[in-house]
Design an enzyme around this catalytic site. Structure first.
Site, short mmCIF file in Angstrom:
data_model
loop_
_atom_site.label_atom_id
_atom_site.label_comp_id
_atom_site.label_asym_id
_atom_site.label_seq_id
_atom_site.Cartn_x
_atom_site.Cartn_y
_atom_site.Cartn_z
N ARG A 1 8.67 43.72 56.01
CA ARG A 1 7.91 42.53 56.39
C ARG A 1 8.56 41.23 55.91
O ARG A 1 8.17 40.14 56.31
CB ARG A 1 6.48 42.63 55.81
CG ARG A 1 6.38 42.33 54.33
CD ARG A 1 5.08 42.82 53.71
NE ARG A 1 3.95 41.95 53.97
CZ ARG A 1 3.48 41.04 53.11
NH1 ARG A 1 4.11 40.84 51.95
NH2 ARG A 1 2.42 40.33 53.41
N ASP B 1 14.45 38.18 44.24
CA ASP B 1 15.00 39.35 44.93
C ASP B 1 16.50 39.21 45.13
O ASP B 1 17.27 40.16 44.96
CB ASP B 1 14.38 39.49 46.32
CG ASP B 1 12.93 39.93 46.31
OD1 ASP B 1 12.65 41.01 46.84
OD2 ASP B 1 12.09 39.19 45.76
N ARG C 1 5.52 26.84 45.14
CA ARG C 1 5.70 27.79 44.04
C ARG C 1 7.11 28.34 44.06
O ARG C 1 7.75 28.40 45.10
CB ARG C 1 4.68 28.92 44.12
CG ARG C 1 4.78 29.81 45.35
CD ARG C 1 3.62 30.80 45.35
NE ARG C 1 3.80 31.91 46.26
CZ ARG C 1 3.08 32.12 47.35
NH1 ARG C 1 2.12 31.25 47.69
NH2 ARG C 1 3.29 33.16 48.11
N SER C 2 7.62 28.67 42.91
CA SER C 2 8.98 29.18 42.80
C SER C 2 8.92 30.67 42.47
O SER C 2 7.95 31.36 42.83
CB SER C 2 9.73 28.40 41.72
OG SER C 2 11.10 28.74 41.74
N PRO D 1 -1.39 31.23 52.21
CA PRO D 1 -1.42 31.40 53.67
C PRO D 1 -1.04 32.80 54.13
O PRO D 1 -1.62 33.32 55.09
CB PRO D 1 -0.40 30.36 54.16
CG PRO D 1 -0.48 29.28 53.12
CD PRO D 1 -0.65 30.02 51.82
N ASP E 1 3.32 40.19 41.80
CA ASP E 1 2.08 39.98 42.54
C ASP E 1 1.64 41.28 43.20
O ASP E 1 2.14 41.61 44.26
CB ASP E 1 2.22 38.85 43.56
CG ASP E 1 3.53 38.91 44.35
OD1 ASP E 1 4.47 39.63 43.97
OD2 ASP E 1 3.60 38.22 45.38
N GLU F 1 11.32 49.25 48.28
CA GLU F 1 11.19 48.16 47.31
C GLU F 1 10.71 48.65 45.96
O GLU F 1 10.96 48.04 44.93
CB GLU F 1 10.24 47.10 47.85
CG GLU F 1 8.83 47.61 48.09
CD GLU F 1 7.84 46.52 48.40
OE1 GLU F 1 8.15 45.34 48.19
OE2 GLU F 1 6.73 46.86 48.85
#
Length: 584
Positions: free
Chosen positions: A168, A176, A221-222, A287, A321, A515
């Site tokens: 995605r 990453d 945001r970083s 979002p 997250d 991942e």
């Protein structure tokens, strides 16, 4: 549900926010991709199983025209747009996701990089050949139309092609990319590495920092700040002093962003210390996860909702997250995602990364002959190390721990990030390494045969047990491997063998890299969190190449997974202590 409609005024009467609050600015300036009635209506209609899909869809018209069309539709239906009409609106004015990029084969890709010759196990060598092929599958280039009309896309344009994570994730991400890029260096793809590094430098120049990912809705945001470490890898590989000199001010600008926007003063023992945290004071739901955030916020009193949104964004900025790491402690009630309080914890890994960056900046400036700036960063590093030692190091437990700003104490839970200061080279005293080894044993981390878990709590979040992630393996393995302890180096290899074996076994069954991995059921693709486990996968591939580069002549694909024996560990520690005593 063809008759269902979205009554926007009713939602407002109920006090449910459509985006950013009046007190906080929105996550970006796009009234389509970041906030506003259109975003709210589409995301809450749940046309797609993943909210990210809509905000990755390009517009067929300029945004002002799309908004006008939406307002006309809303007015025609008295602000209660029927579901079918809304769906037709999306089909008319938005294209399918993935339209902004084209598949790109890196020009410096090699069929047989030298790393393959250094892998003794023939099965692992064949596997590495297949991993090398994945760089072509994950290569992307921004289409000319995005550069020509960027306002119709949520993608942040970049000048140079890049490697995406996969699945995605159709754009590049900040932290990453570090492990992906390390894998590219091992694969002798220096040109691709430099292009990706330049994209990040360009973002600092234009935005003042590096966003979470290359989308406008990530702008405020970083992610863990690894730009300086990327530059260090490139410079060590090429000795390109001109490139370093041309970009040193940009590196300094990024660290200034973290110092200005993410620093906090902590008082302890009558002294004030300055450390860094994740903190994103921008309103509204994320979002790309809009409906989940909105529904989670609706379970809380109205006055607490905007704070929840900012804490969710801070959790996303951390890269973790999400994890129980961000909602531990007595003040998080209930002890779940609705109690997230990321900004109230001072993370070990973030401060270790910045400690490392400050050391590297000092070295860079010394190389360039600027003694004043070299001393400045050396002093900053010394101050950060003093603060980490005072607030995060636990002599009894033998590790560093996140500091809880509200409870004014360390979070005693295990996370691989607790060992990040070793990985970052901030603390490498032999006694500290021995204590860290014992810490791993005390928490039974060395009993896991398929990888190091993200935590020891099974919360259902993806950055918790039973999941293991490539960057967290690196933080433990490389921290131990780079020490002067023979025993630590042995443990590092054994942990590397376990991780490679898991990656290899899952690939052998599925022909895919993932991942994250579930390490409690024999090694499987991971799960949990907000979306299905993704294939690809950039940083997992990169980490595999890093381990094959370091240990290629020793690693095996055999069925016997290495298990670190606690008794051997104790014996090793006793031997070290005895030698230390005899030398005194």
């Amino acid at each position: 549900m063809p008759g269902h409609s979205l009554a926007l005024p009713l939602l407002l009467l109920l006090g449910l926010h459509l985006g950013a609050s009046q007190d906080l600015p929105p996550p970006c300036d796009s009234e389509i991709y970041c906030y506003g009635p259109l975003l709210h209506a589409v995301q809450m209609a749940k046309f797609y199983p993943d909210d990210k899909q809509f905000v990755d869809m390009p517009m067929t018209l300029p945004p002002g025209q799309v908004l006008q069309k939406f307002n006309n539709l809303s007015t025609a239906h008295n602000s209660s747009i029927p579901r079918e009409q809304l769906q037709n609106f999306v089909k008319t004015y938005f294209k399918a996701k993935g339209q902004e990029l084209e598949v790109w084969t890196p020009e410096d890709w090699k069929e047989s990089p030298k790393i393959l010759q250094r892998i003794s196990d023939p099965k692992l060598r064949t596997w590495a050949e297949k991993l090398n092929q994945l760089w072509k599958k994950l290569g992307r280039k921004v289409k000319a139309e995005v550069l020509k009309e960027p306002e119709r896309f949520s993608l942040i344009p970049s000048r140079h092609p890049f490697i995406v994570p996969g699945g995605r994730f159709l754009e590049f991400y900040y932290w990453d990319s570090y492990w992906t890029m390390e894998g590219l260096l091992v694969s002798e793809m220096t040109q691709t590495f430099k292009g990706m590094l330049q994209n990040f430098l360009d973002q600092v120049t234009t935005l003042g920092h590096i966003p979470n990912g290359a989308r406008v809705y990530y702008k405020q945001r970083s992610q863990p700040p690894l730009l300086t470490l990327m530059m260090d890898s490139y410079f060590k590989h090429t000795r390109d002093e001109t490139f370093l000199r041309d970009n040193i001010d940009t590196l300094a600008s990024e660290l200034d962003f973290w110092a200005t926007n993410r620093s906090i003063s902590v008082s302890a023992g009558g002294k004030n210390y300055i450390l860094s945290r994740y903190y994103v004071p921008y309103g509204g739901p994320r979002p790309e996860s809009y409906s989940k955030d909105f529904e989670l916020a609706s379970t809380k009193p109205e006055g607490e909702r905007e704070n929840l949104y900012t804490e969710l964004k801070a959790g996303a900025e951390s890269g973790w997250d999400f994890s129980s790491r961000w909602f531990v402690g007595k003040l998080s009630k209930p002890n779940s995602l609705s109690g997230i309080r990321t900004s109230r914890l001072v993370p070990v890994d973030l401060n270790a990364i910045l400690c490392q960056a400050e050391a590297l900046m000092s070295q860079f400036y010394a190389t360039l002959g600027n003694k004043t700036q070299a001393q400045k960063y050396q002093d900053q590093r010394a101050q950060r190390m003093e603060a980490m030692q005072a607030l995060m190091w636990d002599q009894q437990r033998g590790a560093w721990f996140d500091y809880d700003l509200d409870e004014k104490q360390k979070n005693p839970e295990f996370y691989p990030s607790n060992l990040a200061p070793l990985w970052a080279g901030c603390f490498q005293d032999s006694k500290v390494v021995d204590q860290v080894l014992k810490y791993l044993e005390d928490n039974k981390i060395l009993n896991y045969k398929h990888g190091i878990p993200a935590s020891l709590k099974d919360s259902g979040e993806q950055w918790d047990l039973p999941n293991a992630w490539a960057p967290l393996q690196d933080m433990v393995i490389r921290g131990l491997a780079n020490s002067n302890s023979k025993r630590a180096k042995e443990v590092a290899f054994q942990l590397a063998q376990n991780w490679i074996k898991t990656n290899y076994d899952v690939f052998s069954r599925t022909s895919a890299m993932y991942e994250k991995y579930n390490i409690t059921n024999g090694g499987q693709p991971g799960g949990g969190g907000e979306y299905e486990v993704q294939e690809g996968f950039g940083w997992t591939n990169g980490m595999a190449f890093m381990l094959l580069d370091r240990y290629g002549q020793q690693l095996t694909s055999g069925s016997q997974t290495v298990l670190v024996q606690p008794l051997c560990l104790v014996a090793g520690l006793l031997s070290t202590l005895l030698l230390s005593f005899l030398s005194q």
